[in-house]
Enzyme design. Structure first.
Site, PDB file in Angstrom:
ATOM      1  N   SER A   7     -54.163  38.861  65.586  1.00  0.00           N
ATOM      2  CA  SER A   7     -53.656  38.881  66.953  1.00  0.00           C
ATOM      3  C   SER A   7     -53.536  37.442  67.433  1.00  0.00           C
ATOM      4  O   SER A   7     -54.140  36.529  66.867  1.00  0.00           O
ATOM      5  CB  SER A   7     -54.572  39.692  67.866  1.00  0.00           C
ATOM      6  OG  SER A   7     -55.908  39.219  67.796  1.00  0.00           O
ATOM      7  N   GLU A   9     -53.050  34.652  70.936  1.00  0.00           N
ATOM      8  CA  GLU A   9     -53.114  34.403  72.372  1.00  0.00           C
ATOM      9  C   GLU A   9     -52.045  33.392  72.761  1.00  0.00           C
ATOM     10  O   GLU A   9     -51.889  32.362  72.117  1.00  0.00           O
ATOM     11  CB  GLU A   9     -54.484  33.868  72.771  1.00  0.00           C
ATOM     12  CG  GLU A   9     -54.582  33.574  74.276  1.00  0.00           C
ATOM     13  CD  GLU A   9     -55.921  33.002  74.679  1.00  0.00           C
ATOM     14  OE1 GLU A   9     -56.897  33.782  74.723  1.00  0.00           O
ATOM     15  OE2 GLU A   9     -56.002  31.779  74.940  1.00  0.00           O
ATOM     16  N   ASP A 101     -62.501  31.376  84.865  1.00  0.00           N
ATOM     17  CA  ASP A 101     -63.027  30.028  85.075  1.00  0.00           C
ATOM     18  C   ASP A 101     -63.024  29.679  86.558  1.00  0.00           C
ATOM     19  O   ASP A 101     -62.238  30.215  87.348  1.00  0.00           O
ATOM     20  CB  ASP A 101     -62.178  28.999  84.323  1.00  0.00           C
ATOM     21  CG  ASP A 101     -62.245  29.191  82.818  1.00  0.00           C
ATOM     22  OD1 ASP A 101     -63.302  29.644  82.336  1.00  0.00           O
ATOM     23  OD2 ASP A 101     -61.251  28.896  82.140  1.00  0.00           O
ATOM     24  N   ALA A 146     -75.195  30.794  80.727  1.00  0.00           N
ATOM     25  CA  ALA A 146     -76.243  31.687  80.219  1.00  0.00           C
ATOM     26  C   ALA A 146     -77.528  30.910  79.957  1.00  0.00           C
ATOM     27  O   ALA A 146     -77.492  29.749  79.532  1.00  0.00           O
ATOM     28  CB  ALA A 146     -75.773  32.371  78.942  1.00  0.00           C
ATOM     29  N   PHE A 210     -62.240  20.349  74.616  1.00  0.00           N
ATOM     30  CA  PHE A 210     -62.344  21.778  74.899  1.00  0.00           C
ATOM     31  C   PHE A 210     -63.704  22.302  74.443  1.00  0.00           C
ATOM     32  O   PHE A 210     -64.382  23.056  75.158  1.00  0.00           O
ATOM     33  CB  PHE A 210     -61.200  22.510  74.201  1.00  0.00           C
ATOM     34  CG  PHE A 210     -61.013  23.939  74.612  1.00  0.00           C
ATOM     35  CD1 PHE A 210     -61.663  24.478  75.710  1.00  0.00           C
ATOM     36  CD2 PHE A 210     -60.162  24.764  73.870  1.00  0.00           C
ATOM     37  CE1 PHE A 210     -61.480  25.808  76.084  1.00  0.00           C
ATOM     38  CE2 PHE A 210     -59.978  26.099  74.240  1.00  0.00           C
ATOM     39  CZ  PHE A 210     -60.646  26.616  75.344  1.00  0.00           C
ATOM     40  N   HIS A 259     -58.353  36.585  65.646  1.00  0.00           N
ATOM     41  CA  HIS A 259     -57.573  36.326  66.859  1.00  0.00           C
ATOM     42  C   HIS A 259     -57.325  34.826  66.948  1.00  0.00           C
ATOM     43  O   HIS A 259     -58.279  34.039  66.999  1.00  0.00           O
ATOM     44  CB  HIS A 259     -58.353  36.811  68.087  1.00  0.00           C
ATOM     45  CG  HIS A 259     -57.587  36.703  69.370  1.00  0.00           C
ATOM     46  ND1 HIS A 259     -56.520  37.532  69.683  1.00  0.00           N
ATOM     47  CD2 HIS A 259     -57.737  35.866  70.438  1.00  0.00           C
ATOM     48  CE1 HIS A 259     -56.058  37.226  70.883  1.00  0.00           C
ATOM     49  NE2 HIS A 259     -56.776  36.213  71.357  1.00  0.00           N
TER      50      HIS A 259
END
Length: 288
Positions: A7, A9, A101, A146, A210, A259
């Protein structure tokens, strides 16, 4: 070893040049027959209409199964569910449900006073409509918000229990990172598919920024290798080799889906797929 399901994005274009780049990306990768493609949603809902237009256009013109990203950021519950309704009316059956975000210029997510407070609340509401298959995000390394990895896994379980059917991970650079996360999820009782997210490195400088922003570990060996490759003009060659090896390690470890975060730059993703044995389907009638 069977070829994996794949897949892709994409992100919605905000300029004319970016529009051409998106359609080139879709045209290049559509022949690889992805199981689905997803279209991102800008921070703060900045690409809301663009995302909707891209999702509906890709679905109508390329016959692909398109999953629309939808977030909680800077929108009321009614506004968010209205967007979901427009997707359902357009025939979209999959949503990638995310918290989203923080808007540009802010450091942390703050829920709209009349909006969804978390991705779990969003997933519950979307699941309640009965209109969508829901995918969610997952972090194989600790999410910046987290406390630790255990909290990360526990939050993913809440999202699955709320109605999501699968998760797509943030990118990572070593297969063992994914395997550790997969094992932790299984131990926590998560049995939904967890799809590893792969970032073909278009630019090491950009990928490094990133990674630092989203908490992805950067192995020293990889940083050293790309530093040398950039210096020697071999960055794309190394990027193809590194991503192909990562995918191969994942497949040997039992992964069945991959992905790819294409960044609307299709050729590196296409070359990696080719190296994995994923090639366009050719009709015998077309070559007779």
């Amino acid at each position: 070893m069977a070829a994996p399901r794949i897949s892709f994005e994409f992100f919605p274009p905000q300029t004319l040049d970016a529009s051409f780049r998106l359609w080139e990306t879709v045209q290049t990768l559509a022949p690889l027959k992805p199981s689905f493609v997803s279209v991102t949603y800008g921070a703060g809902g900045t690409t809301r209409k663009l995302t909707h237009d891209a999702v509906t256009t890709i679905g109508a013109n390329f016959g692909l199964n398109v999953a629309a990203h939808l977030t909680c950021v800077e929108a009321t519950r009614d506004e968010t569910l209205d967007i979901a309704r427009t997707y359902a009316e357009a025939g979209v059956t999959e949503i990638v449900a995310l918290r989203g975000d923080a808007p540009k210029g802010t450091e942390r997510f703050t829920a709209h006073e009349d909006g969804f407070a978390s991705s779990v609340e969003l997933i519950e509401a979307l699941a309640g409509t009965g209109n969508f298959t829901l995918r969610v995000g997952a972090y194989p390394e600790a999410h910046p918000d987290a406390a630790d990895m255990a909290a990360n896994v526990a939050w993913l379980k809440r999202k699955i229990d709320a109605g999501a059917s699968s998760a797509i991970t943030q990118f990572f650079f070593e297969a063992e990172t994914f395997f550790r996360f997969r094992d932790a999820c299984a131990a926590a009782g998560i049995d939904a598919p967890i799809i590893p997210g792969i970032l073909p490195v278009i630019s090491w400088a950009g990928a490094r920024r990133f990674a630092e922003r989203c908490g992805t570990s950067i192995p020293q060996w990889l940083d050293d290798a790309f530093t040398a490759a950039v210096r020697d003009g071999r960055e794309e060659l190394l990027a193809t080799a590194v991503a192909t090896e990562l995918c191969d390690d994942l497949l040997r470890g039992g992964v069945e889906d991959l992905h790819f975060y294409t960044l609307n730059r299709p050729h590196l993703t296409r070359d990696i797929c080719f190296a994995l044995g994923i090639v366009p389907e050719v009709s015998l009638q077309n070559v007779a």
